[in-house]
Design an enzyme around this catalytic site. Structure first.
Site, PDB file in Angstrom:
ATOM      1  N   VAL A 114      49.277  44.266  36.052  1.00 56.01           N
ATOM      2  CA  VAL A 114      48.845  43.394  34.963  1.00 56.01           C
ATOM      3  C   VAL A 114      47.345  43.169  35.090  1.00 56.01           C
ATOM      4  CG1 VAL A 114      49.049  41.100  33.931  1.00 56.01           C
ATOM      5  CG2 VAL A 114      51.094  42.237  34.818  1.00 56.01           C
ATOM      6  N   ALA A 132      43.396  40.957  38.193  1.00 51.13           N
ATOM      7  CA  ALA A 132      44.585  41.783  37.975  1.00 51.13           C
ATOM      8  C   ALA A 132      45.534  41.574  39.145  1.00 51.13           C
ATOM      9  CB  ALA A 132      44.202  43.255  37.881  1.00 51.13           C
ATOM     10  N   LYS A 133      46.724  42.064  39.043  1.00 50.45           N
ATOM     11  CA  LYS A 133      47.646  42.063  40.174  1.00 50.45           C
ATOM     12  C   LYS A 133      48.693  43.127  39.925  1.00 50.45           C
ATOM     13  CE  LYS A 133      48.256  39.695  44.023  1.00 50.45           C
ATOM     14  NZ  LYS A 133      47.253  38.985  44.860  1.00 50.45           N
ATOM     15  N   GLY A 134      49.296  43.619  41.001  1.00 51.77           N
ATOM     16  CA  GLY A 134      50.355  44.605  40.857  1.00 51.77           C
ATOM     17  C   GLY A 134      51.480  44.312  41.823  1.00 51.77           C
ATOM     18  N   ASP A 173      47.989  43.339  49.501  1.00 53.53           N
ATOM     19  CA  ASP A 173      48.568  42.003  49.355  1.00 53.53           C
ATOM     20  C   ASP A 173      49.801  41.981  50.258  1.00 53.53           C
ATOM     21  OD1 ASP A 173      48.309  39.432  47.764  1.00 53.53           O
ATOM     22  OD2 ASP A 173      50.348  39.944  47.224  1.00 53.53           O
TER      23      ASP A 173
END
Ligand code: NAD
Length: 421
Positions: free
Chosen positions: A63, A108-110, A149
């Site tokens: 995202v 953003a992050k995934g 992460d």
């Protein structure tokens, strides 16, 4: 906002936070709506050949929340409970974290739904490489730059960098950060979060006239972030760390303080801090209530809640962890004049040195550890001062002060760029 984080939808919380700060800074309604929606979301379902020879289909997300200020930045996590709403919330929080630090990035992050503890290294490599190819159309040094992460690390980043580079036909180190130094990682990245937190504490102490030499400190969570901040704060600020803990329990020595290098060696040898010679046992719950100058939650979310906030005696709470304080507890701490250094500032040393890594990769010119640390110090100090000034200006706590700066900067970029077409 209810306090039971697990039952709460994190993206709903992230949106509520925008509403709260929108009132404080008197944000235009249209811009507020833009800021409450992720710009781009990609869901991918992809097969991986397992060691048994079977195929399994995994689901992953990336995202990109907002890119008004630059390419998006944020980690990729591997966890069985990853959800799209969690990834959305984390991408919003990355947007504010990059903005409050004034890094030229959006957020953003995934995430991939998987259980890395029950996968072999080969399975993890194949999963990572296939996920990297699936999201390759939307990542890249100018577009979106992932990082490690939960349950991903420098090896994961090396695989993503290699996969992306194979697709391009040439090496692209700037596509991810948190890489091993041998392939374009940065000096100082390993301890950046703890080091940044130490600088934030130093600046906050200075502002409120608290001498750091001899100041007492308790650290909940003696992991990557917590052990580094304990170590550096005792070495460089002269504080006395009187208590530390991990998931199995804590130790304290209020009279003489703990020798952090020795505690680290003990933890390496035995896998826990408990049993350290000359220290008394203390529970994680009691550690939070110690009469210390600085409390550093560096483990999990939701540790300081409405149940224990009124019992916190520290003058400064430095959030090395993400989300350790609930909104209800925040109000109690503010009323009791306890200075909270909010997570988006206090643990932003990591993303700041990630930014330095990306800059070095783009330039193909690498800095010494001293250069990295000096630049980190300057970014952390400036950001702390901006947050404290903003909190004073609006008469709010540091968290809202930080959000006010972060949201205003993104809103301003949107205003200046205008709406296409
Ligand atoms: P880590 O796994 O290295 O360390 C976590 C530590 O917390 C471990 O020592 C663990 O034993 C301890 N712990 C777990 N449950 C606990 C409990 N109930 N009570 C007390 N201690 C407990 O992880 P980390 O990288 O140090 O991350 C810690 C926090 O810092 C997380 O919230 C993370 O999101 C945040 N953070 C870390 C970084 C980074 O660069 N490492 C950057 C930003 C934010």
């Amino acid at each position: 906002m209810a306090e039971t984080g697990a039952q709460n939808n994190p993206f709903e919380i992230a949106k509520k936070q925008i509403d709260i700060v929108a009132k404080v800074i008197n944000l235009n309604d249209g811009i507020r709506e833009i800021l409450k929606a992720p710009k781009r979301e990609l869901t991918v379902n992809f097969p991986v050949r397992m060691d048994s020879g079977e195929y399994r289909v995994f689901t992953g997300y990336r995202v990109q929340y907002n890119m008004a200020r630059g390419p998006t930045k944020g980690g990729i996590r591997y966890h069985p409970q990853v959800t799209l709403d969690e990834v959305r919330a984390l991408s919003a929080w990355m947007t504010w974290k990059c903005s409050v630090m004034n890094l030229p990035y959006g957020g953003a992050k995934g995430g991939v739904i998987c259980d890395p503890k029950h996968m072999s290294k080969g399975e993890l490599e194949r999963l990572t490489r296939r996920f990297a190819s699936e999201i390759a159309p939307i990542i890249g040094p100018e577009m979106d730059v992932p990082a490690p992460d939960v349950y991903t690390d420098s090896q994961t980043m090396a695989w993503i960098m290699d996969t992306y580079s194979m697709l391009k036909g040439y090496s692209v180190p700037g596509v991810v950060t948190g890489k091993p130094i041998a392939i374009g990682g940065s000096e100082g990245r390993g301890e950046a979060t703890g080091r940044g937190c130490m600088y934030a504490i130093r600046e906050a102490a200075k502002r409120q006239g608290l001498k750091t030499k001899g100041a007492t400190v308790a650290v909940q969570g003696f992991g990557n972030a917590g052990s580094v901040v304990a170590n550096l704060a005792s070495k460089e600020l002269g504080v006395k760390v009187v208590a530390v803990s991990d998931s199995r329990g804590g130790i304290m020595n209020t009279k003489d303080g703990l020798d952090i290098a020795k505690v680290e060696a003990h933890k390496q040898k035995t896998g826990q801090v408990e049993g350290f010679p000359g220290a008394q046992k203390i529970s994680n719950e009691d550690l939070l209530k110690l009469d210390v100058d600085v409390l550093i939650p560096a483990a999990l979310e939701n540790q300081i809640t409405s149940k224990n906030a009124s019992l916190i005696k520290a003058k400064i709470v430095a959030e090395a962890a993400n989300g350790p304080t609930t909104p209800e507890a925040d109000e109690v701490l503010f009323k009791n004049h306890i200075t909270v250094l909010p997570d988006i500032l206090a643990n932003a040393g990591g993303v700041t040195v990630s930014y330095f890594e990306w800059v070095q990769d783009l330039q193909g010119y690498f800095w010494t550890e001293k250069d990295v640390n000096e630049r980190l110090e300057s970014v952390m100090s400036a950001s702390y001062r901006a947050v404290a000034d903003s909190a004073e200006k609006y008469g709010v706590n540091n968290r809202t002060g930080a959000y006010a700066i972060a949201v205003e900067r993104v809103a301003n970029a949107i205003r200046l760029r205008g709406i296409y077409p």
